[in-house]
Design a protein around this motif. Structure first.
Motif, PDB file in Angstrom:
ATOM      1  N   ASP A 137      30.252  25.321  13.240  1.00  0.00           N
ATOM      2  CA  ASP A 137      29.468  24.453  14.119  1.00  0.00           C
ATOM      3  C   ASP A 137      30.157  24.246  15.455  1.00  0.00           C
ATOM      4  O   ASP A 137      29.516  24.056  16.486  1.00  0.00           O
ATOM      5  N   LEU A 138      31.482  24.278  15.433  1.00  0.00           N
ATOM      6  CA  LEU A 138      32.235  24.095  16.670  1.00  0.00           C
ATOM      7  C   LEU A 138      31.962  25.216  17.662  1.00  0.00           C
ATOM      8  O   LEU A 138      31.780  24.992  18.855  1.00  0.00           O
ATOM      9  N   LEU A 139      31.910  26.455  17.151  1.00  0.00           N
ATOM     10  CA  LEU A 139      31.701  27.604  18.030  1.00  0.00           C
ATOM     11  C   LEU A 139      30.291  27.659  18.589  1.00  0.00           C
ATOM     12  O   LEU A 139      30.066  28.221  19.660  1.00  0.00           O
ATOM     13  N   THR A 140      29.314  27.081  17.861  1.00  0.00           N
ATOM     14  CA  THR A 140      27.934  27.135  18.362  1.00  0.00           C
ATOM     15  C   THR A 140      27.794  26.378  19.678  1.00  0.00           C
ATOM     16  O   THR A 140      26.908  26.676  20.484  1.00  0.00           O
ATOM     17  N   TRP A 141      28.692  25.400  19.921  1.00  0.00           N
ATOM     18  CA  TRP A 141      28.643  24.672  21.181  1.00  0.00           C
ATOM     19  C   TRP A 141      29.045  25.546  22.360  1.00  0.00           C
ATOM     20  O   TRP A 141      28.762  25.212  23.513  1.00  0.00           O
ATOM     21  N   THR A 142      29.720  26.644  22.084  1.00  0.00           N
ATOM     22  CA  THR A 142      30.124  27.534  23.172  1.00  0.00           C
ATOM     23  C   THR A 142      28.948  28.337  23.723  1.00  0.00           C
ATOM     24  O   THR A 142      29.083  29.005  24.741  1.00  0.00           O
ATOM     25  N   TYR A 143      27.808  28.278  23.030  1.00  0.00           N
ATOM     26  CA  TYR A 143      26.623  28.969  23.546  1.00  0.00           C
ATOM     27  C   TYR A 143      26.229  28.438  24.925  1.00  0.00           C
ATOM     28  O   TYR A 143      25.793  29.192  25.792  1.00  0.00           O
ATOM     29  N   LEU A 144      26.354  27.132  25.121  1.00  0.00           N
ATOM     30  CA  LEU A 144      25.918  26.524  26.385  1.00  0.00           C
ATOM     31  C   LEU A 144      26.729  27.026  27.572  1.00  0.00           C
ATOM     32  O   LEU A 144      26.145  27.522  28.547  1.00  0.00           O
ATOM     33  N   PRO A 145      28.067  26.936  27.538  1.00  0.00           N
ATOM     34  CA  PRO A 145      28.822  27.490  28.675  1.00  0.00           C
ATOM     35  C   PRO A 145      28.673  29.002  28.810  1.00  0.00           C
ATOM     36  O   PRO A 145      28.692  29.529  29.925  1.00  0.00           O
ATOM     37  N   LEU A 146      28.503  29.705  27.679  1.00  0.00           N
ATOM     38  CA  LEU A 146      28.309  31.148  27.746  1.00  0.00           C
ATOM     39  C   LEU A 146      26.983  31.480  28.415  1.00  0.00           C
ATOM     40  O   LEU A 146      26.899  32.387  29.251  1.00  0.00           O
ATOM     41  N   PHE A 147      25.942  30.721  28.048  1.00  0.00           N
ATOM     42  CA  PHE A 147      24.637  30.929  28.678  1.00  0.00           C
ATOM     43  C   PHE A 147      24.708  30.627  30.175  1.00  0.00           C
ATOM     44  O   PHE A 147      24.126  31.340  30.989  1.00  0.00           O
ATOM     45  N   ALA A 148      25.439  29.558  30.533  1.00  0.00           N
ATOM     46  CA  ALA A 148      25.588  29.200  31.954  1.00  0.00           C
ATOM     47  C   ALA A 148      26.308  30.320  32.708  1.00  0.00           C
ATOM     48  O   ALA A 148      25.928  30.665  33.831  1.00  0.00           O
ATOM     49  N   PHE A 149      27.326  30.888  32.081  1.00  0.00           N
ATOM     50  CA  PHE A 149      28.059  31.982  32.717  1.00  0.00           C
ATOM     51  C   PHE A 149      27.163  33.213  32.875  1.00  0.00           C
ATOM     52  O   PHE A 149      27.199  33.891  33.911  1.00  0.00           O
ATOM     53  N   MET A 150      26.358  33.506  31.842  1.00  0.00           N
ATOM     54  CA  MET A 150      25.439  34.642  31.914  1.00  0.00           C
ATOM     55  C   MET A 150      24.441  34.459  33.048  1.00  0.00           C
ATOM     56  O   MET A 150      24.145  35.405  33.789  1.00  0.00           O
ATOM     57  N   LEU A 151      23.918  33.246  33.183  1.00  0.00           N
ATOM     58  CA  LEU A 151      22.963  32.962  34.252  1.00  0.00           C
ATOM     59  C   LEU A 151      23.615  33.125  35.613  1.00  0.00           C
ATOM     60  O   LEU A 151      23.036  33.718  36.538  1.00  0.00           O
ATOM     61  N   LEU A 152      24.837  32.629  35.737  1.00  0.00           N
ATOM     62  CA  LEU A 152      25.588  32.770  36.985  1.00  0.00           C
ATOM     63  C   LEU A 152      25.853  34.239  37.307  1.00  0.00           C
ATOM     64  O   LEU A 152      25.736  34.670  38.463  1.00  0.00           O
ATOM     65  N   PHE A 153      26.161  35.003  36.293  1.00  0.00           N
ATOM     66  CA  PHE A 153      26.435  36.429  36.470  1.00  0.00           C
ATOM     67  C   PHE A 153      25.181  37.184  36.922  1.00  0.00           C
ATOM     68  O   PHE A 153      25.245  38.049  37.804  1.00  0.00           O
ATOM     69  N   ILE A 154      24.041  36.842  36.330  1.00  0.00           N
ATOM     70  CA  ILE A 154      22.776  37.477  36.727  1.00  0.00           C
ATOM     71  C   ILE A 154      22.463  37.170  38.188  1.00  0.00           C
ATOM     72  O   ILE A 154      22.067  38.052  38.960  1.00  0.00           O
ATOM     73  N   MET A 155      22.640  35.922  38.589  1.00  0.00           N
ATOM     74  CA  MET A 155      22.387  35.539  39.982  1.00  0.00           C
ATOM     75  C   MET A 155      23.354  36.253  40.926  1.00  0.00           C
ATOM     76  O   MET A 155      22.976  36.659  42.022  1.00  0.00           O
ATOM     77  N   PHE A 156      24.586  36.403  40.472  1.00  0.00           N
ATOM     78  CA  PHE A 156      25.586  37.137  41.248  1.00  0.00           C
ATOM     79  C   PHE A 156      25.154  38.586  41.457  1.00  0.00           C
ATOM     80  O   PHE A 156      25.300  39.153  42.549  1.00  0.00           O
ATOM     81  N   LEU A 157      24.579  39.201  40.420  1.00  0.00           N
ATOM     82  CA  LEU A 157      24.127  40.591  40.513  1.00  0.00           C
ATOM     83  C   LEU A 157      22.993  40.765  41.518  1.00  0.00           C
ATOM     84  O   LEU A 157      22.840  41.834  42.100  1.00  0.00           O
ATOM     85  N   PHE A 158      22.193  39.699  41.714  1.00  0.00           N
ATOM     86  CA  PHE A 158      21.110  39.772  42.702  1.00  0.00           C
ATOM     87  C   PHE A 158      21.649  40.157  44.078  1.00  0.00           C
ATOM     88  O   PHE A 158      20.980  40.846  44.846  1.00  0.00           O
ATOM     89  N   TYR A 159      22.846  39.698  44.394  1.00  0.00           N
ATOM     90  CA  TYR A 159      23.416  39.901  45.729  1.00  0.00           C
ATOM     91  C   TYR A 159      24.484  40.987  45.766  1.00  0.00           C
ATOM     92  O   TYR A 159      24.896  41.399  46.853  1.00  0.00           O
ATOM     93  N   LEU A 160      24.944  41.427  44.597  1.00  0.00           N
ATOM     94  CA  LEU A 160      26.066  42.360  44.566  1.00  0.00           C
ATOM     95  C   LEU A 160      25.726  43.701  45.212  1.00  0.00           C
ATOM     96  O   LEU A 160      26.424  44.165  46.115  1.00  0.00           O
ATOM     97  N   PHE A 161      24.664  44.347  44.759  1.00  0.00           N
ATOM     98  CA  PHE A 161      24.316  45.659  45.313  1.00  0.00           C
ATOM     99  C   PHE A 161      23.825  45.563  46.759  1.00  0.00           C
ATOM    100  O   PHE A 161      24.192  46.406  47.588  1.00  0.00           O
TER     101      PHE A 161
END
Length: 212
Positions: A103-127
């Protein structure tokens, strides 16, 4: 030629351009064995879209694509190593969390999802940043992240334009094969150029104010 005929002609011309560009993107990706072809091919596609949006719509597509592909082959593949490494880390994190009954590790989904979202937005401008600015790779990455942070409205607009397009692809996968890459490049490059101009205008204003 009346207004309606002119509109239809221009629309068909852009549809043809985007389809041909997407075909070149797929072809050159395969030419590089996918692994070594995807990133040079993608940067070449963005470079051509940038030229279109700046008014150079009559450039010879194949020869221009090939020129960018050769010139940016090494640099774009170095960029690809970084992007791929981040994607692999995200994937491994997801697999690890799902395979661990904690159950402790399931809480890491939230920061991981936030990082994934940030990474996707970063890719919008990378290329777009890669092909627009004549900078070293590290500076391109910093620029992309900085521009993403200070342009939340532009990022939201990219999302709002891409979501219905990807939904359409989910309904009609053939559209993705014909237009997937080129339309994505067109949308993200169009809004990125606007963001780049805003940053440039702010820098110019700061420069002028500092001289007064």
């Amino acid at each position: 030629m009346n207004a309606i005929s002119s509109f239809i002609y221009n629309a068909l011309e852009w549809i043809t351009r985007l389809a041909y560009l997407n075909l070149l993107w797929i072809f050159f990706t395969l030419l590089g064995g996918v692994i070594f072809g995807f990133f040079p091919s993608t940067t070449s596609m963005f470079a051509i879209v940038r030229e279109w949006l700046k008014g150079e719509t009559e450039i010879p597509l194949f020869s221009t694509f090939w020129k960018h592909f050769k010139e940016e082959f090494m640099k774009s593949n170095l960029l690809g190593v970084l992007v791929t490494l981040i994607i692999v880390i995200i994937g491994l994190d997801i697999i690890y969390i799902q395979s661990t009954n904690s159950d402790l590790l399931t809480w890491t989904y939230l920061p991981l999802f936030a990082f994934m979202l940030l990474f996707i937005m970063f890719l919008f401008y990378l290329f777009p940043s890669f092909v627009h600015f004549n900078l070293k790779l590290g500076q391109v990455i910093k620029n992309s992240f900085f521009i993403m942070l200070i342009n939340p409205i532009t990022t939201l607009l990219i999302f709002l334009c891409l979501l219905p397009f990807f939904y359409l692809i989910s309904l009609l996968p053939a559209i993705g094969i014909i237009f997937g890459g080129s339309v994505y490049a067109f949308i993200s490059m169009r809004f990125s150029l606007h963001a780049f101009q805003k940053v440039s205008d702010k820098q110019e204003a700061l420069k002028v104010s500092s001289e007064l």
